[in-house]
Design a protein around this motif. Sequence first.
Motif, short mmCIF file in Angstrom:
data_model
loop_
_atom_site.label_atom_id
_atom_site.label_comp_id
_atom_site.label_asym_id
_atom_site.label_seq_id
_atom_site.Cartn_x
_atom_site.Cartn_y
_atom_site.Cartn_z
N VAL A 41 0.89 -1.12 0.12
CA VAL A 41 0.14 0.03 0.21
C VAL A 41 0.89 1.21 -0.03
N GLN A 42 0.79 2.23 -0.96
CA GLN A 42 1.58 3.23 -1.03
C GLN A 42 0.70 4.42 -0.77
N LEU A 43 0.94 5.06 0.39
CA LEU A 43 0.05 6.23 0.74
C LEU A 43 0.88 7.46 0.30
N PRO A 44 -0.14 8.37 -0.08
CA PRO A 44 0.38 9.57 -0.93
C PRO A 44 1.25 10.52 0.27
N LYS A 45 1.86 11.28 -0.39
CA LYS A 45 2.78 12.46 0.51
C LYS A 45 2.03 13.15 1.40
N SER A 46 0.78 13.54 1.00
CA SER A 46 0.29 14.41 1.98
C SER A 46 -0.58 13.51 3.09
N TYR A 47 -0.51 12.43 3.11
CA TYR A 47 -1.22 11.44 3.95
C TYR A 47 -1.12 11.65 5.67
N SER A 48 0.14 11.68 5.86
CA SER A 48 0.34 12.10 7.15
C SER A 48 0.13 13.54 7.86
N GLN A 49 0.20 14.60 6.82
CA GLN A 49 0.01 15.89 7.24
C GLN A 49 -1.49 16.19 7.07
N LYS A 50 -2.21 15.59 6.22
CA LYS A 50 -3.63 16.09 6.00
C LYS A 50 -4.58 15.10 6.56
N GLN A 51 -4.64 15.21 7.90
CA GLN A 51 -5.50 14.09 8.53
C GLN A 51 -6.80 13.81 8.23
N ASN A 52 -7.23 15.02 7.71
CA ASN A 52 -8.76 14.99 7.31
C ASN A 52 -8.98 14.61 5.75
N LYS A 53 -8.00 14.69 5.19
CA LYS A 53 -8.20 14.45 3.76
C LYS A 53 -8.35 12.84 3.33
#
Length: 379
Positions: A41-53
């Motif tokens: 599973v590859q999570l996008p770069k913003s995944y950890s910063q944008k918790q509501n996205k």
Amino acid sequence: MRFLICYLMLGLASLSTLVKAEQVVLKIDDQRFEQPLEFNVQLPKSYSQKQNKRYVLMFDFHPNAKSYVTGMHDWMSHNGEWPWLESIIVTPAYGNPVARLFDATGKTTPLLDFFETQLVPEIDKQYRTNGFRIFSGFRVNGSIVLSSLVNKPNLFNAHIVISPELTPERVNILKDYGKKLAKLNDKPRYLLFTHGETIKEDHQQKRYSQLKEEISANAPVSLQWQYQNFAEHYFMSLPVLSTAYGIEQIFDEVHNGLAPESKIARQGVDAIVAHYKRLSTEKFGFEVSPKSSINALGFHLLETSPEQAIKVFNQALALYPQDAYAYHHLAKAYAQSHKLVKAIELQEKAVSLAANMLTWHKKRQASYLAELKAQQQAL
């Protein structure tokens, strides 16, 4: 020379601080297998910063697809998600034996059943998906994608099918495919069918034509489907070409608004908003903004009917009261109507709202305000 070296070192240092996409392994227990089934599973770069996205899911069933799909996604999404919306990419790990569930006869669908009842629900449970799913496949995996469209039509929203194997021994796709397509409900779906004319596909050409005819004759209006023959390209280039082409088409309505001369846009702002509400709820499952289409209509009217344009931009402002550009566009409309006092008032508000935007936007808003004031002084 020292300056150049320092500059390069600073550049490399800044690159090293860029946020990286995160890769994790999803393990699923299934009593039919001795070991847990592993999926990358590859999570996008913003995944950890944008918790509501929440994010689009893309699944490809070939382990080797991980390298080119994740690489293409990184490149095609890093510039403001144009054209690829940030997505969660899932592929099987090497050695994952889940393909044993595949029934080549097409009489049963145990592999698709696994996707439907175990894999996709677990992905949705573990990660912040938004409900829109893409399924891509090359060769036999393309046959599975075709099967998914008619046998599990609610499992994926978009289907990218590349050089599928259409022989009777591979899911027997061509048998009754048109009849199954015709039975699809009116939920919006996307299908891209591509192939080439290489030696590896010589045995398929007649079946490719047959499949194309079946789709053309039986696809419901709700199925947005496209066909592409990459005749001049190498066989192993086809997945890359098809993925890029498909992604552009899948998200085109997100990025490019309605033409102002289109049937919907000519009906006005309310019709545009209703159209994008349908897109958001029925097709994508996440909000798609009507803003660019409303603005396009406003600027189109500005050339011939400034008063009508003012009406459109006022409606846009009512919808987006904290948007600097809503004020900016309305200011332009009033300026076009030679109402500079009102235009300056609106543009001052645009400048104020742009204070928290990127420098380029702040400069643009301030520059237009200065231009309006210069026009006023020249009167």
